[in-house]
Design a protein around this motif. Structure first.
Motif, mmCIF file in Angstrom:
data_model
loop_
_atom_site.group_PDB
_atom_site.id
_atom_site.type_symbol
_atom_site.label_atom_id
_atom_site.label_comp_id
_atom_site.label_asym_id
_atom_site.label_seq_id
_atom_site.Cartn_x
_atom_site.Cartn_y
_atom_site.Cartn_z
ATOM 1 N N GLN A 99 1.033 4.098 -48.402
ATOM 2 C CA GLN A 99 0.455 2.866 -47.469
ATOM 3 C C GLN A 99 1.640 1.924 -46.816
ATOM 4 O O GLN A 99 2.899 2.263 -47.451
ATOM 5 C CB GLN A 99 -0.457 2.097 -48.675
ATOM 6 C CG GLN A 99 -1.479 2.619 -49.016
ATOM 7 C CD GLN A 99 -2.656 2.701 -48.080
ATOM 8 O OE1 GLN A 99 -2.555 2.191 -47.177
ATOM 9 N NE2 GLN A 99 -3.729 3.436 -48.242
ATOM 10 N N MET A 100 1.335 1.263 -46.111
ATOM 11 C CA MET A 100 2.263 0.175 -45.509
ATOM 12 C C MET A 100 2.635 -0.826 -46.249
ATOM 13 O O MET A 100 1.781 -1.451 -47.188
ATOM 14 C CB MET A 100 1.704 -0.431 -44.228
ATOM 15 C CG MET A 100 2.463 -1.227 -43.457
ATOM 16 S SD MET A 100 1.528 -1.742 -42.015
ATOM 17 C CE MET A 100 2.818 -2.851 -41.229
ATOM 18 N N GLU A 101 3.902 -1.102 -46.529
ATOM 19 C CA GLU A 101 4.393 -2.120 -47.405
ATOM 20 C C GLU A 101 4.106 -3.474 -46.736
ATOM 21 O O GLU A 101 4.128 -3.603 -45.397
ATOM 22 C CB GLU A 101 5.914 -1.965 -47.607
ATOM 23 C CG GLU A 101 6.362 -0.860 -48.205
ATOM 24 C CD GLU A 101 5.853 -0.838 -49.850
ATOM 25 O OE1 GLU A 101 5.588 -1.833 -50.259
ATOM 26 O OE2 GLU A 101 5.838 0.405 -50.507
ATOM 27 N N VAL A 102 3.986 -4.777 -47.290
ATOM 28 C CA VAL A 102 3.797 -6.034 -46.905
ATOM 29 C C VAL A 102 4.749 -6.347 -45.987
ATOM 30 O O VAL A 102 4.297 -6.911 -44.909
ATOM 31 C CB VAL A 102 3.709 -6.961 -48.226
ATOM 32 C CG1 VAL A 102 3.350 -8.466 -47.441
ATOM 33 C CG2 VAL A 102 2.554 -6.561 -49.026
ATOM 34 N N GLU A 104 6.507 -4.566 -44.203
ATOM 35 C CA GLU A 104 7.036 -3.593 -43.078
ATOM 36 C C GLU A 104 6.466 -4.210 -41.612
ATOM 37 O O GLU A 104 5.254 -4.629 -41.826
ATOM 38 C CB GLU A 104 6.574 -2.276 -43.373
ATOM 39 C CG GLU A 104 7.480 -1.378 -44.351
ATOM 40 C CD GLU A 104 6.973 -0.025 -44.264
ATOM 41 O OE1 GLU A 104 7.801 0.797 -44.206
ATOM 42 O OE2 GLU A 104 5.890 0.066 -44.867
ATOM 43 N N THR A 105 6.885 -3.936 -40.610
ATOM 44 C CA THR A 105 6.188 -4.178 -39.443
ATOM 45 C C THR A 105 5.736 -2.804 -38.970
ATOM 46 O O THR A 105 6.013 -1.725 -39.655
ATOM 47 C CB THR A 105 7.436 -4.370 -38.335
ATOM 48 O OG1 THR A 105 8.156 -3.178 -38.064
ATOM 49 C CG2 THR A 105 7.973 -5.699 -38.633
ATOM 50 N N PRO A 106 4.686 -2.829 -37.985
ATOM 51 C CA PRO A 106 3.973 -1.515 -37.965
ATOM 52 C C PRO A 106 4.990 -0.328 -37.312
ATOM 53 O O PRO A 106 4.995 0.747 -37.685
ATOM 54 C CB PRO A 106 2.954 -1.949 -36.459
ATOM 55 C CG PRO A 106 2.971 -3.262 -36.843
ATOM 56 C CD PRO A 106 3.954 -3.846 -37.430
ATOM 57 N N ASN A 107 5.988 -0.670 -36.294
ATOM 58 C CA ASN A 107 6.986 0.174 -36.128
ATOM 59 C C ASN A 107 7.824 0.603 -37.032
ATOM 60 O O ASN A 107 8.147 1.825 -37.186
ATOM 61 C CB ASN A 107 8.015 -0.394 -34.824
ATOM 62 C CG ASN A 107 7.136 -0.384 -33.618
ATOM 63 O OD1 ASN A 107 5.959 -0.028 -33.423
ATOM 64 N ND2 ASN A 107 7.875 -0.795 -32.322
ATOM 65 N N ALA A 108 8.380 -0.062 -38.030
ATOM 66 C CA ALA A 108 9.036 0.352 -39.283
ATOM 67 C C ALA A 108 8.239 1.352 -40.108
ATOM 68 O O ALA A 108 8.823 1.983 -40.670
ATOM 69 C CB ALA A 108 9.502 -0.983 -40.084
ATOM 70 N N TYR A 109 7.007 0.674 -40.194
ATOM 71 C CA TYR A 109 6.378 1.913 -41.166
ATOM 72 C C TYR A 109 6.069 3.171 -40.468
ATOM 73 O O TYR A 109 6.191 3.996 -41.046
ATOM 74 C CB TYR A 109 4.837 1.071 -41.222
ATOM 75 C CG TYR A 109 3.628 1.984 -41.908
ATOM 76 C CD1 TYR A 109 4.192 2.346 -43.241
ATOM 77 C CD2 TYR A 109 2.667 2.434 -41.376
ATOM 78 C CE1 TYR A 109 3.133 2.979 -43.784
ATOM 79 C CE2 TYR A 109 1.714 3.032 -42.041
ATOM 80 C CZ TYR A 109 1.811 3.430 -43.348
ATOM 81 O OH TYR A 109 0.959 4.180 -43.701
ATOM 82 N N VAL A 110 5.479 3.354 -39.088
ATOM 83 C CA VAL A 110 5.361 4.222 -38.414
ATOM 84 C C VAL A 110 7.139 5.209 -38.331
ATOM 85 O O VAL A 110 6.717 6.546 -38.796
ATOM 86 C CB VAL A 110 5.132 4.170 -36.928
ATOM 87 C CG1 VAL A 110 5.447 5.501 -36.150
ATOM 88 C CG2 VAL A 110 3.986 3.779 -36.814
#
Length: 230
Positions: A99-102, A104-110
């Motif tokens: 899951q995405m961390e709180v 994180e930005t969307p690009n960093a998560y991707v």
């Protein structure tokens, strides 16, 4: 060649920010970023389509089952649920994505998912005999496809690559979110079905209907229910 390319990609994405947003002039890094985006998209699309098609088939079967009598429909409800939750048991048909961390930005998560799936995809197969031979054959085919993809990306202009990179970051973020949403609904369905196993038919029959309706009304399914089967 691909080891060098992968090394370039990891160097270019290690800081967790969008290469395009930095206005990078490093064309090779930009090419490799777009290449890895396409590779990640390919790896997620297959399990995503499995989940999507399974749930859309569940929807079709559920509406068709209304024409059956209670006992026939009860058996059919069980069967259609088992067909879906089989994906949960056959874990190799899906992929694990965190899951995405709180923070994180969307690009960093991707980018984190891109690196994670790339590392998993590069792990050697520890098997022998026919399985090893098949794996080697598939690797040759994959490398041929990868080379064609890389050549196509390389032929684009730098401006085209920047636009493609931004577009793919957005597309991958949406795809990952949809995949995780569907996967979570299948897991909930599997847990609910398992909890109801020892109920007799009369209390279990409405429970099965409720399980299915809950999935079909879930926001994750509503988002993709109009997509075509693939």
């Amino acid at each position: 060649m691909f080891n060098v390319l992968i090394s370039l990609a990891k160097d270019g994405t290690s800081n967790g920010t969008s290469l395009v947003s930095q206005g990078t002039s490093n064309r090779d890094t930009l090419i490799m970023t777009v290449y890895k985006q396409y590779r990640t998209r390919q790896r997620i699309l297959e399990p995503y389509r499995r989940l999507k098609n399974a749930l859309k088939h569940l929807q079709e079967e559920y509406y068709e089952s209304k024409e059956n009598n209670l006992f026939m429909r009860y058996a059919r409800l069980q069967h259609m649920i088992r067909e879906v939750i089989m994906l949960e048991k056959q874990y190799w048909q899906l992929i694990e994505i965190p899951q995405m961390e709180v923070h994180e930005t969307p690009n960093a998560y991707v980018q984190r998912i891109m690196i994670l799936l790339d590392e998993k995809g590069s792990q050697p197969v520890k098997s022998g005999g026919i399985a090893s031979l098949l794996s080697a054959t598939m690797n040759i085919t994959d490398k041929t496809k990868d080379q064609g993809l890389y050549d196509t990306i390389r032929s684009k202009s730098t401006d085209e690559l920047k636009k493609e990179c931004d577009r793919l970051y957005t597309e991958l973020y949406k795809l990952i979110r949809k995949y995780l949403g569907l996967k979570e609904e299948v897991k909930k369905l599997a847990d609910s079905y398992s909890d109801s196993r020892f109920y007799p038919i009369m209390p279990r029959y409405p429970l099965l209907k409720t399980m299915i309706k809950r999935v079909l009304r879930a926001p994750a399914f509503a988002e993709i229910c109009h997509e075509v089967n693939e």
